[in-house]
Design a protein around this motif. Structure first.
Motif, PDB file in Angstrom:
ATOM      1  N   LYS A 128      -8.111 137.890 -67.117  1.00 56.01           N
ATOM      2  CA  LYS A 128      -8.254 137.927 -69.058  1.00 56.01           C
ATOM      3  C   LYS A 128      -8.030 138.783 -69.485  1.00 56.01           C
ATOM      4  O   LYS A 128      -7.083 138.577 -70.795  1.00 56.01           O
ATOM      5  CB  LYS A 128      -9.708 137.863 -69.251  1.00 56.01           C
ATOM      6  N   SER A 129      -7.758 139.753 -68.815  1.00 51.25           N
ATOM      7  CA  SER A 129      -7.200 140.960 -69.794  1.00 51.25           C
ATOM      8  C   SER A 129      -5.690 141.736 -70.294  1.00 51.25           C
ATOM      9  O   SER A 129      -4.943 141.797 -71.305  1.00 51.25           O
ATOM     10  CB  SER A 129      -7.640 142.717 -68.822  1.00 51.25           C
ATOM     11  N   LEU A 130      -5.093 140.709 -68.977  1.00 54.29           N
ATOM     12  CA  LEU A 130      -3.545 140.116 -68.934  1.00 54.29           C
ATOM     13  C   LEU A 130      -2.920 139.311 -70.166  1.00 54.29           C
ATOM     14  O   LEU A 130      -1.340 139.072 -70.590  1.00 54.29           O
ATOM     15  CB  LEU A 130      -2.789 139.475 -67.713  1.00 54.29           C
ATOM     16  N   CYS A 131      -3.950 138.116 -70.856  1.00 49.73           N
ATOM     17  CA  CYS A 131      -4.161 137.886 -71.879  1.00 49.73           C
ATOM     18  C   CYS A 131      -4.368 138.367 -73.062  1.00 49.73           C
ATOM     19  O   CYS A 131      -4.266 137.891 -74.165  1.00 49.73           O
ATOM     20  CB  CYS A 131      -4.802 136.522 -71.821  1.00 49.73           C
ATOM     21  N   ILE A 132      -4.396 139.657 -72.803  1.00 52.66           N
ATOM     22  CA  ILE A 132      -4.812 140.764 -74.158  1.00 52.66           C
ATOM     23  C   ILE A 132      -6.195 140.194 -75.065  1.00 52.66           C
ATOM     24  O   ILE A 132      -5.735 140.081 -76.056  1.00 52.66           O
ATOM     25  CB  ILE A 132      -3.908 140.773 -74.932  1.00 52.66           C
ATOM     26  N   GLU A 133      -7.272 140.018 -74.135  1.00 46.74           N
ATOM     27  CA  GLU A 133      -8.687 139.518 -74.298  1.00 46.74           C
ATOM     28  C   GLU A 133      -9.245 140.526 -74.270  1.00 46.74           C
ATOM     29  O   GLU A 133      -9.425 141.210 -73.075  1.00 46.74           O
ATOM     30  CB  GLU A 133      -8.898 138.249 -74.406  1.00 46.74           C
ATOM     31  N   ARG A 134     -10.235 140.477 -74.951  1.00 46.53           N
ATOM     32  CA  ARG A 134     -11.341 141.828 -75.311  1.00 46.53           C
ATOM     33  C   ARG A 134     -12.011 141.054 -74.288  1.00 46.53           C
ATOM     34  O   ARG A 134     -12.617 140.337 -74.085  1.00 46.53           O
ATOM     35  CB  ARG A 134     -11.709 142.909 -76.087  1.00 46.53           C
ATOM     36  N   LEU A 135     -12.792 142.740 -73.241  1.00 48.41           N
ATOM     37  CA  LEU A 135     -13.568 142.060 -72.334  1.00 48.41           C
ATOM     38  C   LEU A 135     -14.807 142.105 -72.812  1.00 48.41           C
ATOM     39  O   LEU A 135     -15.389 142.294 -74.136  1.00 48.41           O
ATOM     40  CB  LEU A 135     -13.821 142.608 -70.767  1.00 48.41           C
ATOM     41  N   GLU A 136     -16.594 141.753 -72.965  1.00 48.62           N
ATOM     42  CA  GLU A 136     -16.953 141.281 -72.464  1.00 48.62           C
ATOM     43  C   GLU A 136     -17.827 142.244 -71.935  1.00 48.62           C
ATOM     44  O   GLU A 136     -17.193 142.469 -70.563  1.00 48.62           O
ATOM     45  CB  GLU A 136     -17.989 140.084 -72.105  1.00 48.62           C
ATOM     46  N   PRO A 137     -19.158 142.843 -71.913  1.00 50.80           N
ATOM     47  CA  PRO A 137     -19.735 144.039 -71.555  1.00 50.80           C
ATOM     48  C   PRO A 137     -20.488 143.763 -69.544  1.00 50.80           C
ATOM     49  O   PRO A 137     -19.472 144.588 -69.193  1.00 50.80           O
ATOM     50  CB  PRO A 137     -20.983 144.070 -72.174  1.00 50.80           C
ATOM     51  N   GLU A 138     -20.287 142.439 -69.874  1.00 54.39           N
ATOM     52  CA  GLU A 138     -20.651 142.202 -68.235  1.00 54.39           C
ATOM     53  C   GLU A 138     -19.406 142.294 -67.518  1.00 54.39           C
ATOM     54  O   GLU A 138     -19.635 142.582 -65.663  1.00 54.39           O
ATOM     55  CB  GLU A 138     -21.722 140.367 -67.801  1.00 54.39           C
ATOM     56  N   GLU A 139     -18.472 141.993 -67.639  1.00 52.67           N
ATOM     57  CA  GLU A 139     -16.787 142.072 -67.339  1.00 52.67           C
ATOM     58  C   GLU A 139     -17.072 142.875 -66.830  1.00 52.67           C
ATOM     59  O   GLU A 139     -16.047 143.584 -66.121  1.00 52.67           O
ATOM     60  CB  GLU A 139     -16.282 141.259 -68.189  1.00 52.67           C
ATOM     61  N   THR A 140     -17.301 144.672 -68.183  1.00 50.82           N
ATOM     62  CA  THR A 140     -16.587 145.855 -68.266  1.00 50.82           C
ATOM     63  C   THR A 140     -17.052 146.632 -66.727  1.00 50.82           C
ATOM     64  O   THR A 140     -16.635 147.225 -65.893  1.00 50.82           O
ATOM     65  CB  THR A 140     -16.314 145.771 -69.569  1.00 50.82           C
ATOM     66  N   ALA A 141     -18.651 146.450 -67.084  1.00 49.93           N
ATOM     67  CA  ALA A 141     -19.955 146.378 -65.927  1.00 49.93           C
ATOM     68  C   ALA A 141     -19.458 146.376 -64.656  1.00 49.93           C
ATOM     69  O   ALA A 141     -19.239 147.307 -63.630  1.00 49.93           O
ATOM     70  CB  ALA A 141     -21.111 146.008 -66.443  1.00 49.93           C
ATOM     71  N   ALA A 142     -18.961 144.939 -64.088  1.00 49.19           N
ATOM     72  CA  ALA A 142     -17.964 144.379 -63.535  1.00 49.19           C
ATOM     73  C   ALA A 142     -16.818 144.893 -62.779  1.00 49.19           C
ATOM     74  O   ALA A 142     -16.922 145.788 -61.134  1.00 49.19           O
ATOM     75  CB  ALA A 142     -17.835 142.942 -63.159  1.00 49.19           C
ATOM     76  N   LEU A 143     -16.138 145.986 -63.163  1.00 45.47           N
ATOM     77  CA  LEU A 143     -15.087 146.252 -62.817  1.00 45.47           C
ATOM     78  C   LEU A 143     -15.338 147.907 -62.838  1.00 45.47           C
ATOM     79  O   LEU A 143     -14.731 148.779 -61.821  1.00 45.47           O
ATOM     80  CB  LEU A 143     -13.840 146.477 -64.366  1.00 45.47           C
ATOM     81  N   LEU A 144     -16.166 148.151 -63.608  1.00 51.10           N
ATOM     82  CA  LEU A 144     -16.288 149.617 -63.121  1.00 51.10           C
ATOM     83  C   LEU A 144     -17.257 149.995 -61.657  1.00 51.10           C
ATOM     84  O   LEU A 144     -17.761 151.016 -61.364  1.00 51.10           O
ATOM     85  CB  LEU A 144     -17.424 149.701 -64.318  1.00 51.10           C
ATOM     86  N   ASN A 145     -17.744 148.574 -61.158  1.00 47.83           N
ATOM     87  CA  ASN A 145     -18.792 148.731 -60.586  1.00 47.83           C
ATOM     88  C   ASN A 145     -17.811 148.003 -59.195  1.00 47.83           C
ATOM     89  O   ASN A 145     -17.780 147.874 -57.670  1.00 47.83           O
ATOM     90  CB  ASN A 145     -20.142 147.604 -60.071  1.00 47.83           C
ATOM     91  N   VAL A 146     -15.923 147.962 -58.962  1.00 43.48           N
ATOM     92  CA  VAL A 146     -15.663 148.090 -58.215  1.00 43.48           C
ATOM     93  C   VAL A 146     -15.589 149.056 -56.917  1.00 43.48           C
ATOM     94  O   VAL A 146     -15.120 150.044 -57.493  1.00 43.48           O
ATOM     95  CB  VAL A 146     -14.649 147.541 -57.838  1.00 43.48           C
ATOM     96  N   LYS A 147     -15.057 148.596 -55.562  1.00 43.10           N
ATOM     97  CA  LYS A 147     -15.883 150.189 -54.726  1.00 43.10           C
ATOM     98  C   LYS A 147     -14.253 149.690 -53.972  1.00 43.10           C
ATOM     99  O   LYS A 147     -13.485 150.347 -53.572  1.00 43.10           O
ATOM    100  CB  LYS A 147     -16.519 149.600 -53.937  1.00 43.10           C
ATOM    101  N   ASP A 148     -14.016 148.170 -54.032  1.00 40.70           N
ATOM    102  CA  ASP A 148     -12.461 148.783 -53.137  1.00 40.70           C
ATOM    103  C   ASP A 148     -11.305 148.734 -53.382  1.00 40.70           C
ATOM    104  O   ASP A 148     -10.821 148.732 -54.317  1.00 40.70           O
ATOM    105  CB  ASP A 148     -12.176 147.219 -52.919  1.00 40.70           C
ATOM    106  N   ARG A 149     -10.814 149.771 -52.978  1.00 37.84           N
ATOM    107  CA  ARG A 149      -9.217 150.234 -53.008  1.00 37.84           C
ATOM    108  C   ARG A 149      -8.497 149.526 -53.602  1.00 37.84           C
ATOM    109  O   ARG A 149      -7.344 149.997 -54.127  1.00 37.84           O
ATOM    110  CB  ARG A 149      -9.386 151.570 -51.516  1.00 37.84           C
ATOM    111  N   GLY A 150      -8.038 148.471 -52.685  1.00 37.15           N
ATOM    112  CA  GLY A 150      -7.683 147.756 -52.786  1.00 37.15           C
ATOM    113  C   GLY A 150      -6.593 146.631 -53.908  1.00 37.15           C
ATOM    114  O   GLY A 150      -6.189 146.698 -54.855  1.00 37.15           O
TER     115      GLY A 150
END
Lengths: 97, 495
Positions: free
Chosen positions: B61-83
């Motif tokens: 979605k970001s690569l399509c230059i669309e702003r994220l919704e709060p729950e999407e940003t919250a998900a990214l902020l919680n990523v743990k996996d290094r890869g």
């Protein structure tokens, strides 16, 4: 919510329609700006889907207003004068506000 | 003398009359502002374990230059996996290239006054800090500072002011006019952005008339309770007056505004969410979000123990993550990295989506024209991590494949506010960025570069021209005409 440009929403609509007409009649993109020192602030006109990559000509109409266009001189002189006259009228109304 | 300047009776009276309550309440929704602390915490909690599939979907979605919704940003902020983080780092860089190409805009801050009525616990300029030497530049001193900056090749400044009656909107407009009027040979400052305290709509209309670039006000922290704690008194203690500063600016007709948070005051994940909600609120009210987002980290300042004691200081690794998530969350907005950060960190995070950075930075009052050799804590708001010259920074950027842009074209031909934001979202503006970056870089290399930097810069220019020829064949002849004219000494030609 109305933003603090010196144009009313009716005038903005008028300018938007004028830009559309110019595009249709002459194939020329124009947009209208408020001149604030070095800043030429967008007010109305050409939309992004129409924009071409071209060096734009910045044409001051009065101290306060200007036109930006990709092919300003392709518009016949008489029509250019009409556009200037319309903006002059708006500028006068603005000065009187 | 110094105490009278920042807290005398007339100063207190002035401060008591700055806030216009109606200019806060008009934006509230049922009496609430747009930062719901509990909701943000809940979202961060609910999205604690995002699946790789979900994360990749959000990246797309970001690569399509669309702003994220709060729950999407919250998900990214919680990523743990290094890869997955590595995938996000890559995507952030790609988003930036799609919107802004590979250019980096440079600027310099110009601190005009350190008089301040506020008492922010983290700030070296807070009124109770008696160690700081208080000073406000005269217009003649502003002219001298500007001359020094022009002489080093800068075309863009950000003018910075404390909150005080002696640096009110009239002083700000006087200094801005002085900056714009100053010339050194053919050199001049073409765009001045402003970092100043929140103002009323009436005062913002006065500011607008000078023709500023972007108007910045940083919320510092979006967390209500923390905000209250670190801003214990005076005007800045009013959270909502500051929160709606840029709504008022937009309403006054200042259509390019910059938001920011000072990372290290509260949890960095919460602050990223705050920046996103701020963006959304501006978009909801005015159809256009911020022109730029800044993400400074707390840095040491003279006689300011709060900074050492803060438990929310952001590690280098988390700093990379927060920049990445901001880039992916608001793909089309400019992102400003400053010389607070040391060179090695700047080098590491620029590829994550940064669009602007400062160089040859001095943040003491009057320190460009004084040409002082080292930082002096009692003259500065904080200590810088990078004091390299513009030439050194540009060389490093060029070696990493970035072209430094001095472009100020957009705001001088009506590509402002919603107009430029729409062009950024559609990927149109990147081509203007590319053309204008090459033209302005050519100017700078010929006028200011050292031989070593010029050599590296020429390689970048050749690569860019080749790409323009291939990707924009219809405009290439006109571009080359401009390029040759600049080589022959003409200046300030742009698309």
């Amino acid at each position: 919510m109305e933003k603090g440009t010196c144009f009313s929403s009716i005038e903005i609509k008028k300018l938007t329609n004028l830009a559309k007409l110019i595009k249709k009649k002459y194939g020329v993109n124009v947009w209208f700006v408020e001149i604030l020192g070095k800043r030429w602030s967008y007010v109305a006109g050409q939309r992004v889907e129409d924009s071409s990559i071209f060096p734009y000509e910045c044409v001051p109409i009065s101290e306060r207003f200007g036109v930006v266009s990709d092919r300003w001189k392709q518009i016949p002189l008489e029509s250019r004068e009409q556009i200037k006259s319309l903006l002059d009228d708006m500028a006068r109304e603005y000065e009187q506000k | 003398m110094s105490t009278q300047l920042v807290s005398g009776p007339s100063v207190i009276e002035w401060a008591n009359n700055v806030i216009e309550k109606d200019e806060i309440t008009r934006y509230l929704d049922d009496g609430r502002d747009f930062i719901d602390d509990e909701k943000i915490k809940k979202l961060l909690h609910q999205n604690k374990h995002p699946t790789p599939h979900k994360v990749r979907h959000i990246i797309e979605k970001s690569l399509c230059i669309e702003r994220l919704e709060p729950e999407e940003t919250a998900a990214l902020l919680n990523v743990k996996d290094r890869g997955l983080w590595d995938e996000m780092f890559q995507a952030a860089g790609e988003v930036k290239r799609r919107v802004y190409d590979n250019r980096i805009v440079t600027f310099a801050p110009l601190y005009c006054s350190n008089l301040c009525v506020n008492n922010c616990l983290y700030c070296g300029f807070r009124k109770e800090n008696t160690l700081v030497k208080r000073r406000r530049l005269t217009l003649e001193e502003v002219r001298r500072e500007t001359e020094a900056l022009i002489s080093s090749g800068h075309k863009r400044l950000i003018a910075v002011y404390g909150e005080h009656p002696l640096s009110d909107v009239n002083y700000i407009t006087d200094t801005l006019r002085t900056i714009y009027e100053t010339k050194v040979g053919n050199g001049e400052i073409r765009r001045v952005n402003v970092n100043a305290p929140p103002m009323s709509i009436e005062k913002l209309k006065i500011l607008k008339e000078v023709g500023i670039g972007t108007f910045q006000v940083f919320q510092e922290t979006y967390h209500h309770q923390t905000y209250k704690r670190v801003h214990p008194s005076s005007i800045k203690s009013n959270y909502r007056w500051r929160l709606y500063a840029l709504h008022r600016a937009m309403e006054a007709g200042v259509d390019d505004v910059g938001i920011g948070a000072l990372f290290g005051l509260y949890d960095w994940r919460f602050e990223v969410m705050g920046l996103l909600y701020h963006t959304m609120s501006l978009e909801d009210h005015f159809g256009v979000g911020p022109h730029t987002i800044s993400f400074p980290r707390l840095e040491p300042a003279a006689n300011t123990p709060f900074i050492q004691e803060s438990k929310y200081k952001v590690s280098d690794e988390d700093f990379k993550k927060l920049i990445t998530v901001i880039r992916l969350s608001v793909p089309y907005t400019g992102m400003i990295l400053t010389a607070r950060e040391p060179p090695h960190i700047r080098k590491e995070v620029i590829p994550l989506g940064v669009t602007q950075t400062d160089a040859s930075t001095r943040i003491g009052i009057g320190t460009y024209s004084a040409r002082y050799p080292k930082q002096e804590a009692e003259k500065q708001q904080f200590l810088l991590g990078d004091t390299r010259s513009l030439d050194e920074v540009i060389k490093e950027l060029a070696l990493a494949g970035y072209i430094t842009s001095f472009c100020t074209a957009g705001y001088r031909c009506g590509r402002t506010g919603k107009c430029i934001m729409d062009m950024l979202k559609k990927g149109k503006e990147r081509w203007f960025c590319k053309l204008n970056a090459v033209l302005t870089f050519r100017e700078w290399l010929d006028d200011f570069a050292s031989e070593e930097t010029k050599e590296v810069g020429e390689m970048i220019i050749r690569k860019e021209i080749k790409e323009i020829k291939e990707k924009l064949p219809q405009i290439y002849p006109k571009f080359m005409e401009y390029y040759r004219r600049i080589e022959n000494g003409e200046r300030d030609l742009f698309f």
